[in-house]
Design a protein around this motif. Structure first.
Motif, PDB file in Angstrom:
ATOM      1  N   THR A 248       0.829  -1.205   0.000  1.00  0.00           N
ATOM      2  CA  THR A 248       0.000   0.000   0.000  1.00  0.00           C
ATOM      3  C   THR A 248       0.864   1.257   0.000  1.00  0.00           C
TER       4      THR A 248
ATOM      5  N   GLN B 174       2.326   1.755  -3.470  1.00  0.00           N
ATOM      6  CA  GLN B 174       1.342   2.308  -4.406  1.00  0.00           C
ATOM      7  C   GLN B 174       1.108   3.791  -4.135  1.00  0.00           C
ATOM      8  N   ALA B 175       0.976   4.146  -2.872  1.00  0.00           N
ATOM      9  CA  ALA B 175       0.750   5.550  -2.511  1.00  0.00           C
ATOM     10  C   ALA B 175       1.959   6.397  -2.887  1.00  0.00           C
ATOM     11  N   SER B 176       3.138   5.876  -2.624  1.00  0.00           N
ATOM     12  CA  SER B 176       4.363   6.602  -2.942  1.00  0.00           C
ATOM     13  C   SER B 176       4.454   6.893  -4.437  1.00  0.00           C
TER      14      SER B 176
ATOM     15  N   MET C  74       1.815   9.506  -5.404  1.00  0.00           N
ATOM     16  CA  MET C  74       2.163  10.852  -4.940  1.00  0.00           C
ATOM     17  C   MET C  74       3.293  11.445  -5.775  1.00  0.00           C
TER      18      MET C  74
ATOM     19  N   ASN D  46      -5.977  12.156   3.888  1.00  0.00           N
ATOM     20  CA  ASN D  46      -6.989  11.345   3.200  1.00  0.00           C
ATOM     21  C   ASN D  46      -7.639  12.108   2.053  1.00  0.00           C
TER      22      ASN D  46
ATOM     23  N   LEU E 160      -5.207  11.972  -0.794  1.00  0.00           N
ATOM     24  CA  LEU E 160      -5.179  10.638  -1.412  1.00  0.00           C
ATOM     25  C   LEU E 160      -6.405  10.406  -2.295  1.00  0.00           C
TER      26      LEU E 160
ATOM     27  N   PHE F 167      -7.896   4.304  -2.786  1.00  0.00           N
ATOM     28  CA  PHE F 167      -7.568   3.587  -1.558  1.00  0.00           C
ATOM     29  C   PHE F 167      -8.832   3.414  -0.737  1.00  0.00           C
TER      30      PHE F 167
ATOM     31  N   GLN G  76      -7.044   1.163   3.960  1.00  0.00           N
ATOM     32  CA  GLN G  76      -5.715   1.411   3.417  1.00  0.00           C
ATOM     33  C   GLN G  76      -5.214   2.798   3.801  1.00  0.00           C
ATOM     34  N   MET G  77      -6.097   3.787   3.760  1.00  0.00           N
ATOM     35  CA  MET G  77      -5.687   5.143   4.141  1.00  0.00           C
ATOM     36  C   MET G  77      -5.315   5.180   5.621  1.00  0.00           C
TER      37      MET G  77
ATOM     38  N   LEU H 177      -1.891   3.700   5.937  1.00  0.00           N
ATOM     39  CA  LEU H 177      -0.869   4.652   5.512  1.00  0.00           C
ATOM     40  C   LEU H 177      -0.620   5.707   6.585  1.00  0.00           C
TER      41      LEU H 177
END
Length: 143
Positions: free
Chosen positions: A62, A65-67, A70, A102, A105, A113, A117-118, A121
């Motif tokens: 997760t 994916q977020a990285s 962003m 959030n 995101l 997400f 998942q948020m 993170l």
């Protein structure tokens, strides 16, 4: 498991010296139950370790994916990581709140997400929110 072990310890002295009769039967039953409790404890430990490994894998996935999302957003908007941090934190000396993070995101293109998942993170942060160091580490993690 803990309560069962306490119960065994509390009653062990009563049956320890039994050589016949109902106290011997009780000692034998307790020995069988002790083996069952030990087996259950071993299985529970194994399951807990497997669940922790799965959780760690999910967290890493997760965060990765977020990285990536962003960094893609930062590059598309021509911003720096510092500028995004200040924007989300509401100032350079503040931390990013969960609500702000959030919201950001949810605005990212091409990725969604879940609430869980948020939350996962955001757990990388501290009690007051995401610090600069944690946020930069998250964004630059796979860069």
């Amino acid at each position: 498991v803990g309560e069962a072990k306490e119960c065994f310890a509390a009653n062990d002295a009563r049956v320890a010296k039994a050589v016949r009769g109902p106290w011997l039967d009780a000692r034998q039953d307790m020995a069988k139950l002790q083996k069952q409790v030990d087996s259950i404890e071993k299985k529970a430990k194994s399951l807990t370790e497997r669940a922790q490994r799965a959780f760690d894998w999910l967290a890493e996935s997760t965060i990765g994916q977020a990285s990536a999302a962003m960094r893609k957003d930062i590059k598309a908007k021509g911003k720096s990581v510092e500028k995004l941090y200040v924007e989300l934190a509401g100032g350079s000396d503040r931390q990013i709140t969960e609500k702000s993070f959030n919201s950001y995101l949810n605005k990212l293109q091409g990725i969604r997400f879940t609430a869980e998942q948020m939350q996962l993170l955001f757990q990388k942060g501290t009690a007051g929110g995401l610090s600069r160091r944690v946020f930069f580490g998250m964004v630059e993690r796979y860069f």
